[in-house]
Design a protein around this motif. Structure first.
Motif, PDB file in Angstrom:
ATOM      1  N   ALA A 147      19.604 -72.620  33.528  1.00 30.74           N
ATOM      2  CA  ALA A 147      19.176 -73.566  32.494  1.00 30.74           C
ATOM      3  C   ALA A 147      18.532 -72.835  31.321  1.00 30.74           C
ATOM      4  CB  ALA A 147      18.204 -74.578  33.086  1.00 30.74           C
ATOM      5  N   LEU A 148      17.773 -71.781  31.593  1.00 30.87           N
ATOM      6  CA  LEU A 148      17.155 -71.011  30.526  1.00 30.87           C
ATOM      7  C   LEU A 148      18.213 -70.327  29.673  1.00 30.87           C
ATOM      8  CD1 LEU A 148      14.617 -69.832  29.157  1.00 30.87           C
ATOM      9  CD2 LEU A 148      14.769 -67.933  30.771  1.00 30.87           C
ATOM     10  N   ASN A 149      19.209 -69.722  30.293  1.00 28.61           N
ATOM     11  CA  ASN A 149      20.268 -69.055  29.537  1.00 28.61           C
ATOM     12  C   ASN A 149      21.066 -70.043  28.697  1.00 28.61           C
ATOM     13  OD1 ASN A 149      19.587 -66.537  30.500  1.00 28.61           O
ATOM     14  ND2 ASN A 149      20.958 -66.676  32.240  1.00 28.61           N
ATOM     15  N   VAL A 150      21.396 -71.181  29.272  1.00 27.13           N
ATOM     16  CA  VAL A 150      22.136 -72.211  28.527  1.00 27.13           C
ATOM     17  C   VAL A 150      21.265 -72.750  27.398  1.00 27.13           C
ATOM     18  CG1 VAL A 150      23.139 -74.529  28.687  1.00 27.13           C
ATOM     19  CG2 VAL A 150      23.638 -72.822  30.433  1.00 27.13           C
ATOM     20  N   GLY A 151      20.011 -72.985  27.682  1.00 28.62           N
ATOM     21  CA  GLY A 151      19.089 -73.490  26.656  1.00 28.62           C
ATOM     22  C   GLY A 151      18.930 -72.518  25.493  1.00 28.62           C
ATOM     23  N   LEU A 152      18.830 -71.243  25.783  1.00 29.22           N
ATOM     24  CA  LEU A 152      18.717 -70.253  24.712  1.00 29.22           C
ATOM     25  C   LEU A 152      19.991 -70.178  23.878  1.00 29.22           C
ATOM     26  CD1 LEU A 152      16.778 -67.304  26.378  1.00 29.22           C
ATOM     27  CD2 LEU A 152      15.973 -68.863  24.599  1.00 29.22           C
ATOM     28  N   ALA A 153      21.140 -70.306  24.516  1.00 31.36           N
ATOM     29  CA  ALA A 153      22.410 -70.304  23.776  1.00 31.36           C
ATOM     30  C   ALA A 153      22.508 -71.525  22.865  1.00 31.36           C
ATOM     31  CB  ALA A 153      23.582 -70.267  24.744  1.00 31.36           C
ATOM     32  N   VAL A 154      22.113 -72.685  23.372  1.00 32.65           N
ATOM     33  CA  VAL A 154      22.131 -73.901  22.557  1.00 32.65           C
ATOM     34  C   VAL A 154      21.128 -73.774  21.411  1.00 32.65           C
ATOM     35  CG1 VAL A 154      21.591 -76.379  22.582  1.00 32.65           C
ATOM     36  CG2 VAL A 154      22.977 -75.376  24.397  1.00 32.65           C
TER      37      VAL A 154
ATOM     38  N   LEU B 155      17.101 -65.167   7.753  1.00 34.70           N
ATOM     39  CA  LEU B 155      16.612 -66.127   8.729  1.00 34.70           C
ATOM     40  C   LEU B 155      17.112 -65.803  10.133  1.00 34.70           C
ATOM     41  CD1 LEU B 155      16.996 -69.388   6.637  1.00 34.70           C
ATOM     42  CD2 LEU B 155      14.953 -68.001   6.996  1.00 34.70           C
ATOM     43  N   GLY B 156      18.252 -65.140  10.228  1.00 33.93           N
ATOM     44  CA  GLY B 156      18.768 -64.735  11.526  1.00 33.93           C
ATOM     45  C   GLY B 156      17.956 -63.622  12.161  1.00 33.93           C
ATOM     46  N   LEU B 157      17.235 -62.859  11.343  1.00 34.67           N
ATOM     47  CA  LEU B 157      16.393 -61.797  11.898  1.00 34.67           C
ATOM     48  C   LEU B 157      15.294 -62.359  12.796  1.00 34.67           C
ATOM     49  CD1 LEU B 157      15.876 -59.220   9.008  1.00 34.67           C
ATOM     50  CD2 LEU B 157      17.149 -58.916  11.116  1.00 34.67           C
ATOM     51  N   GLY B 158      14.765 -63.519  12.440  1.00 37.50           N
ATOM     52  CA  GLY B 158      13.739 -64.150  13.273  1.00 37.50           C
ATOM     53  C   GLY B 158      14.292 -64.511  14.638  1.00 37.50           C
ATOM     54  N   LEU B 159      15.482 -65.091  14.652  1.00 36.86           N
ATOM     55  CA  LEU B 159      16.134 -65.428  15.921  1.00 36.86           C
ATOM     56  C   LEU B 159      16.465 -64.163  16.704  1.00 36.86           C
ATOM     57  CD1 LEU B 159      17.439 -67.468  17.846  1.00 36.86           C
ATOM     58  CD2 LEU B 159      19.522 -67.247  16.489  1.00 36.86           C
ATOM     59  N   ALA B 160      16.969 -63.153  16.016  1.00 42.81           N
ATOM     60  CA  ALA B 160      17.324 -61.896  16.682  1.00 42.81           C
ATOM     61  C   ALA B 160      16.087 -61.251  17.312  1.00 42.81           C
ATOM     62  CB  ALA B 160      17.983 -60.937  15.694  1.00 42.81           C
ATOM     63  N   ALA B 161      14.965 -61.284  16.612  1.00 43.51           N
ATOM     64  CA  ALA B 161      13.732 -60.704  17.155  1.00 43.51           C
ATOM     65  C   ALA B 161      13.299 -61.449  18.419  1.00 43.51           C
ATOM     66  CB  ALA B 161      12.633 -60.743  16.110  1.00 43.51           C
ATOM     67  N   PHE B 162      13.413 -62.769  18.396  1.00 40.17           N
ATOM     68  CA  PHE B 162      13.064 -63.567  19.575  1.00 40.17           C
ATOM     69  C   PHE B 162      13.950 -63.210  20.758  1.00 40.17           C
ATOM     70  CE2 PHE B 162      13.937 -67.397  22.098  1.00 40.17           C
ATOM     71  CZ  PHE B 162      12.669 -67.621  22.615  1.00 40.17           C
TER      72      PHE B 162
ATOM     73  N   LYS C 148      13.221 -59.608  22.030  1.00 40.66           N
ATOM     74  CA  LYS C 148      11.978 -59.583  22.790  1.00 40.66           C
ATOM     75  C   LYS C 148      12.206 -60.093  24.208  1.00 40.66           C
ATOM     76  CE  LYS C 148       9.236 -62.918  22.881  1.00 40.66           C
ATOM     77  NZ  LYS C 148       8.752 -63.490  24.122  1.00 40.66           N
ATOM     78  N   THR C 149      12.974 -61.162  24.336  1.00 41.24           N
ATOM     79  CA  THR C 149      13.263 -61.723  25.649  1.00 41.24           C
ATOM     80  C   THR C 149      14.030 -60.725  26.510  1.00 41.24           C
ATOM     81  OG1 THR C 149      13.346 -63.927  24.675  1.00 41.24           O
ATOM     82  CG2 THR C 149      14.336 -63.656  26.850  1.00 41.24           C
ATOM     83  N   VAL C 150      15.013 -60.073  25.933  1.00 36.37           N
ATOM     84  CA  VAL C 150      15.817 -59.096  26.676  1.00 36.37           C
ATOM     85  C   VAL C 150      14.963 -57.897  27.086  1.00 36.37           C
ATOM     86  CG1 VAL C 150      17.735 -57.464  26.465  1.00 36.37           C
ATOM     87  CG2 VAL C 150      18.003 -59.808  25.658  1.00 36.37           C
ATOM     88  N   VAL C 151      14.126 -57.401  26.181  1.00 32.60           N
ATOM     89  CA  VAL C 151      13.288 -56.226  26.483  1.00 32.60           C
ATOM     90  C   VAL C 151      12.301 -56.551  27.596  1.00 32.60           C
ATOM     91  CG1 VAL C 151      11.486 -54.722  25.546  1.00 32.60           C
ATOM     92  CG2 VAL C 151      13.566 -55.141  24.237  1.00 32.60           C
ATOM     93  N   VAL C 152      11.690 -57.726  27.542  1.00 35.07           N
ATOM     94  CA  VAL C 152      10.746 -58.114  28.594  1.00 35.07           C
ATOM     95  C   VAL C 152      11.452 -58.198  29.949  1.00 35.07           C
ATOM     96  CG1 VAL C 152       9.317 -60.024  29.443  1.00 35.07           C
ATOM     97  CG2 VAL C 152       9.099 -59.256  27.080  1.00 35.07           C
ATOM     98  N   GLU C 153      12.661 -58.753  29.959  1.00 35.53           N
ATOM     99  CA  GLU C 153      13.409 -58.831  31.209  1.00 35.53           C
ATOM    100  C   GLU C 153      13.802 -57.451  31.719  1.00 35.53           C
ATOM    101  OE1 GLU C 153      14.122 -61.333  33.326  1.00 35.53           O
ATOM    102  OE2 GLU C 153      12.771 -62.513  32.069  1.00 35.53           O
ATOM    103  N   MET C 154      14.185 -56.546  30.819  1.00 32.52           N
ATOM    104  CA  MET C 154      14.570 -55.191  31.227  1.00 32.52           C
ATOM    105  C   MET C 154      13.392 -54.413  31.781  1.00 32.52           C
ATOM    106  SD  MET C 154      17.284 -54.147  28.264  1.00 32.52           S
ATOM    107  CE  MET C 154      17.234 -52.432  28.711  1.00 32.52           C
TER     108      MET C 154
END
Length: 70
Positions: A10-17, A47-54, A57-63
């Motif tokens: 659900a988190l992965n689908v939610g982030l994609a949406v 404006l896409g840089l803000g989304l990319a940073a988010f 950050k999520t990927v780095v924390v998971e790694m």
């Protein structure tokens, strides 16, 4: 299927949406402001840089194996 697996999906689908919705908002903003091709590219970049940073950050924390709280 365990609850944790369902939450992860659900988190992965939610982030994609969420990402798709943000791109739609940027596109709509460019269209309503008559930004042109170059202006639209700048809007998506800036404006896409803000989304990319988010997302990064999520990927780095998971790694790193970190947990975000609770």
């Amino acid at each position: 299927m365990r609850l944790a697996e369902m939450e992860a999906i659900a988190l992965n689908v939610g982030l994609a949406v969420f990402a798709a919705f943000i791109f739609f908002i940027i596109y709509d903003l460019a269209k309503k402001s008559n930004a042109g091709k170059f202006g639209t590219a700048i809007l998506f970049f800036a404006l896409g840089l803000g989304l990319a940073a988010f997302l990064v950050k999520t990927v780095v924390v998971e790694m790193m194996g970190g947990h975000t709280g609770v």
